[in-house]
Design a protein around this motif. Structure first.
Motif, PDB file in Angstrom:
ATOM      1  N   LYS A  78       6.950 105.882   4.979  1.00  0.00           N
ATOM      2  CA  LYS A  78       5.628 105.471   5.459  1.00  0.00           C
ATOM      3  C   LYS A  78       4.974 106.670   6.121  1.00  0.00           C
ATOM      4  CE  LYS A  78       6.937 100.767   6.135  1.00  0.00           C
ATOM      5  NZ  LYS A  78       7.890 100.075   6.964  1.00  0.00           N
ATOM      6  N   SER A 179       0.375  97.340  15.191  1.00  0.00           N
ATOM      7  CA  SER A 179       0.577  96.691  13.909  1.00  0.00           C
ATOM      8  C   SER A 179       0.382  95.184  13.963  1.00  0.00           C
ATOM      9  CB  SER A 179       1.970  96.994  13.388  1.00  0.00           C
ATOM     10  OG  SER A 179       2.905  96.615  14.377  1.00  0.00           O
TER      11      SER A 179
ATOM     12  N   GLU B  14       8.519  91.275  14.289  1.00  0.00           N
ATOM     13  CA  GLU B  14       8.777  91.631  12.896  1.00  0.00           C
ATOM     14  C   GLU B  14       7.747  92.623  12.381  1.00  0.00           C
ATOM     15  OE1 GLU B  14      12.245  90.440  11.869  1.00  0.00           O
ATOM     16  OE2 GLU B  14      10.883  91.226  10.352  1.00  0.00           O
ATOM     17  N   LYS B  17       8.422  95.961  13.662  1.00  0.00           N
ATOM     18  CA  LYS B  17       9.549  96.614  12.970  1.00  0.00           C
ATOM     19  C   LYS B  17       9.067  97.278  11.698  1.00  0.00           C
ATOM     20  CE  LYS B  17      13.310  93.649  14.254  1.00  0.00           C
ATOM     21  NZ  LYS B  17      14.186  92.597  13.783  1.00  0.00           N
ATOM     22  N   ARG B  18       8.073  96.683  11.047  1.00  0.00           N
ATOM     23  CA  ARG B  18       7.612  97.225   9.766  1.00  0.00           C
ATOM     24  C   ARG B  18       6.568  98.324   9.935  1.00  0.00           C
ATOM     25  NH1 ARG B  18       7.386  92.531   5.301  1.00  0.00           N
ATOM     26  NH2 ARG B  18       9.471  91.754   5.688  1.00  0.00           N
ATOM     27  N   LYS B  27      16.137 103.133   4.653  1.00  0.00           N
ATOM     28  CA  LYS B  27      15.221 102.526   3.691  1.00  0.00           C
ATOM     29  C   LYS B  27      15.883 101.329   3.037  1.00  0.00           C
ATOM     30  CE  LYS B  27      13.153 106.890   2.345  1.00  0.00           C
ATOM     31  NZ  LYS B  27      12.731 107.708   1.222  1.00  0.00           N
ATOM     32  N   LYS B  28      15.080 100.325   2.742  1.00  0.00           N
ATOM     33  CA  LYS B  28      15.625  99.149   2.067  1.00  0.00           C
ATOM     34  C   LYS B  28      15.379  99.272   0.568  1.00  0.00           C
ATOM     35  CE  LYS B  28      13.826  95.879   4.719  1.00  0.00           C
ATOM     36  NZ  LYS B  28      13.652  94.846   5.690  1.00  0.00           N
ATOM     37  N   THR B  84       8.380  92.816   0.860  1.00  0.00           N
ATOM     38  CA  THR B  84       9.758  92.876   1.350  1.00  0.00           C
ATOM     39  C   THR B  84      10.012  94.112   2.209  1.00  0.00           C
ATOM     40  OG1 THR B  84      10.396  94.055  -0.632  1.00  0.00           O
ATOM     41  CG2 THR B  84      10.653  91.678  -0.663  1.00  0.00           C
ATOM     42  N   ASP B  85       9.015  94.967   2.340  1.00  0.00           N
ATOM     43  CA  ASP B  85       9.163  96.205   3.124  1.00  0.00           C
ATOM     44  C   ASP B  85      10.306  97.049   2.581  1.00  0.00           C
ATOM     45  OD1 ASP B  85      10.046  97.142   6.466  1.00  0.00           O
ATOM     46  OD2 ASP B  85       8.460  97.943   5.187  1.00  0.00           O
ATOM     47  N   CYS B  86      10.342  97.216   1.262  1.00  0.00           N
ATOM     48  CA  CYS B  86      11.363  98.041   0.619  1.00  0.00           C
ATOM     49  C   CYS B  86      10.694  99.281   0.055  1.00  0.00           C
ATOM     50  CB  CYS B  86      12.016  97.295  -0.543  1.00  0.00           C
ATOM     51  SG  CYS B  86      13.074  95.973  -0.008  1.00  0.00           S
ATOM     52  N   SER B  87      11.307 100.442   0.324  1.00  0.00           N
ATOM     53  CA  SER B  87      10.690 101.655  -0.206  1.00  0.00           C
ATOM     54  C   SER B  87      11.473 102.245  -1.379  1.00  0.00           C
ATOM     55  CB  SER B  87      10.550 102.692   0.896  1.00  0.00           C
ATOM     56  OG  SER B  87      11.816 102.975   1.405  1.00  0.00           O
ATOM     57  N   HIS B 110       4.089 102.170   0.277  1.00  0.00           N
ATOM     58  CA  HIS B 110       4.028 101.071  -0.688  1.00  0.00           C
ATOM     59  C   HIS B 110       3.253 101.406  -1.953  1.00  0.00           C
ATOM     60  CE1 HIS B 110       5.978  98.747   2.343  1.00  0.00           C
ATOM     61  NE2 HIS B 110       4.994  98.964   3.197  1.00  0.00           N
TER      62      HIS B 110
END
Lengths: 328, 314
Positions: A78, A179, B14, B17-18, B27-28, B84-87, B110
């Protein structure tokens, strides 16, 4: 074989052998596997050598070692977060040198002689608990001090909200909005000059068949159509009806409407609301026209009326000048 | 303008966290497959999921519209990555032209950053290996990596694949590591200029004379041959932006400051030479007053000249 041949990245526990070549072209798969495992063992041994020689601290589960940062750089997932601009209070505090002090949760209440919490149920200095407010010399008689206090608190809260919104807007400008916060517009902006980008509607698109000979004519037709659709047309509403139920703050509209009508009526029938200068000018202009018509020979300089501040009776024919009421 | 916040604290946490962080944690990975898969590919995907159990998400439904290498076919992938917040993602598909196809990809903010397409051959699953169960690696342990072969340096595609594999299996970047918990290795050998042999092994640490134990590799996990088919590098500008590190992490070196154990912090101050000769002298230098007084004392015998009086014009 000197182990310095391998490139070791301790942060990633990685070892890379850039000089290995299969001695003979690998004949079978098992040979590849065997060779791979052999070489792999050597590489891992090299990494472990470097790893176990790092200074370690003993812990319950085993020796803990501080790993260095990885050398092979990998891209971020990010973008970097932008730093938040300081809030209005932070700027002021820095200028004045005010230090942040954390308040305790329990405060000693003199009235009851006990420790009460600062916020929440049964708190110290609760606004609702004050039974008597003594009148000061500056107080006007007839004002409710309790209501005053409530109003003051409300205004403070509103001011704080305004400041918070301002700070968030500044943060949004800098790209550093927290955020979990979004800023939403409460009402759509009035687009006087800016029209919303309209897509070519389906019917327009199906109207044209852009082939061969009629290409230009079709294109012109479509352009005309679009231009016509874009011109601002009068909204079909010609009358405005007020809502049946008076909502909060809507009562004004009815009052305004009746005021408007009333003013119009009064102005027609009252002679005090007379623009004297305008009336005299109109009279003079009419006179001149008449004189010009009759004859150019006569001198037109003479008796021009000058506006007198006394109130005249209305001489113009406009409106129904019913001479009710006062005469001069 | 209105401030919209989530009322539940859990949701707020949450979202935080993202949010992008200065120093990033692990990384997920998102594991999914396309219209058609083969049995081999299915087992590959499940095994990768098991290898990365704590930080990966596996989708079981087929996804028709995803074609990573085509311009329109990435939208679905980007949407899933956002939700899903996966990179990282692993996309499997099987077709006649590309059998047992695996696309390993990374996202930045993303959006698709880069892709490597790999074909799987000679796959051996975890169940086919027999070994002492005590050696089995724990979930989430930090792995060793061994890359063998000069082709990883010389061939562009293999270099890219090396980077992506490292990113995929690395896990979190940690500073404190427990040496007792090291139990797995990923071994990648470049067999030819477009084919690598990938294997997952468990580590056995044997006693040796020194502090460093002797390493022994035991094949446990899936092993396969990866044939590089296509790959896409990231844009240069995007790459530059993604490789940026936090500016505060670069330590500033303070000059002329030394930390002494006994005396504490010591600093050296360098004073430039005083240029005495070049200094301008003013008229009212106090030092000269003494001189004048002394001169007066000496010359006391001679009468002081009387003050001249102003003579008026007569």
């Amino acid at each position: 074989m000197a182990e310095t041949q391998y490139e070791v990245d301790l942060g990633n526990l990685l070892a890379f052998d850039a000089h290995h070549q299969f001695a003979s072209p690998p004949s079978s798969r098992e040979e590849i596997v065997k060779e791979a495992l052999e070489q792999g063992t050597k590489l891992v041994q090299a990494v472990a050598d470097a790893l176990f020689n790092l200074p370690s601290t003993e812990d319950l589960e085993g020796p803990i070692v501080k790993l260095p940062a990885p050398t092979s750089k990998l891209p971020r997932e990010k973008p970097l977060p932008k730093p938040r601009p300081p809030t209005k209070w932070e700027v002021f505090a820095q200028k004045k040198g005010i230090q942040k002090r954390n308040k305790e949760k329990l405060v000693f209440d003199e009235q009851t002689g006990s420790w009460k919490r600062r916020h929440g149920y049964d708190r110290v200095n609760d606004d609702n608990d004050i039974p008597i407010i003594e009148a000061k010399a500056t107080d006007e008689p007839g004002t409710d001090p309790f209501a005053e206090r409530r109003k003051e608190k409300k205004s403070k809260v509103e001011k704080q909200e305004k400041n918070r919104l301002h700070n968030l807007k500044q943060a949004q400008k800098a790209g550093a909005l927290p955020s979990h916060i979004q800023l939403a517009a409460t009402s759509l902006p009035i687009t006087g000059t800016q029209t919303m980008p309209k897509k070519v509607s389906k019917d327009l698109a199906t109207k044209c068949c852009w082939n061969g000979s009629n290409f230009n004519s079709q294109r012109w037709k479509i352009r005309q159509e679009i231009a016509w659709r874009k011109t601002p047309k009068h909204e079909k509403k010609y009358r405005k009806f007020l809502p049946a139920v008076e909502g909060s703050g809507m009562g004004d509209m009815e009052r305004q409407q009746t005021e408007k009508v009333l003013n119009k009526l009064i102005s027609k029938n009252s002679h005090e609301i007379l623009n004297v200068e305008k009336a005299v000018n109109m009279y003079n202009v009419k006179r001149e026209k008449r004189q010009r018509k009759q004859g150019g020979g006569q001198s037109s300089s003479s008796s021009k009326f000058k506006p007198n501040k006394k109130s005249f009776k209305k001489t113009s024919h406009k409106g129904s000048s019913s001479n009710k009421g006062k005469s001069k | 303008m209105r401030i919209k916040t989530q009322t539940k604290g859990r949701i707020r946490r949450e979202l935080d966290k993202r949010a992008p962080k200065l120093v990033e944690t692990g990384k997920k990975t998102l594991i999914l497959h396309g219209t058609k898969t083969s049995s081999v590919l299915n087992s590959v995907l499940t095994e990768i999921y098991h290898l990365k159990k704590g930080n990966s998400i596996k989708y079981s439904r087929k996804n028709d519209k995803i074609r990573p290498f085509e311009s329109g076919g990435e939208a679905s992938l980007e949407f899933f990555s956002l939700k899903t917040d996966c990179s990282l993602f692993v996309f499997g598909s099987h077709s006649k032209k590309r059998p047992n196809n695996l696309v390993l990809g990374r996202t930045y903010d993303h959006h698709i950053y880069d892709l490597v397409e790999v074909g799987i051959e000679n796959f051996r699953s975890m169940e086919s290996f027999s070994y002492d169960k005590k050696l089995a690696p724990q979930i989430g342990s930090k792995p060793f990596f061994a890359f063998i072969g000069e082709a990883f340096e010389s061939v562009d595609e293999l270099k890219h694949l090396k980077e992506v594999l490292l990113d995929l299996f690395r896990g979190e970047v940690v500073t404190n590591l427990n040496l007792a918990g090291l139990d797995r290795v990923y071994v990648c050998t470049a067999v030819s200029s477009n084919k690598i042999f990938f294997s997952h092994c468990a580590l056995r640490l044997k006693k040796s004379g020194t502090v460093v134990p002797r390493m022994e590799l035991v094949e446990v996990g899936p092993s396969m041959d990866m044939v590089v088919r296509r790959h896409r590098h990231p844009d240069d500008s995007l790459r530059k932006e993604a490789m940026k590190t936090a500016p505060e992490l670069t330590k500033k070196k303070v000059k002329n400051v030394v930390k002494d154990d006994i005396q504490g912090k010591l600093g050296k101050i360098y004073i430039p030479d005083q240029k005495v000769g070049d200094m301008p002298l003013t008229n009212n230098v106090k030092g000269l007053k003494e001189e004048r007084r002394e001169a007066k004392m000496k010359g006391e015998d001679s009468k002081p000249t009387p003050k001249k009086q102003k003579q008026d014009a007569e």
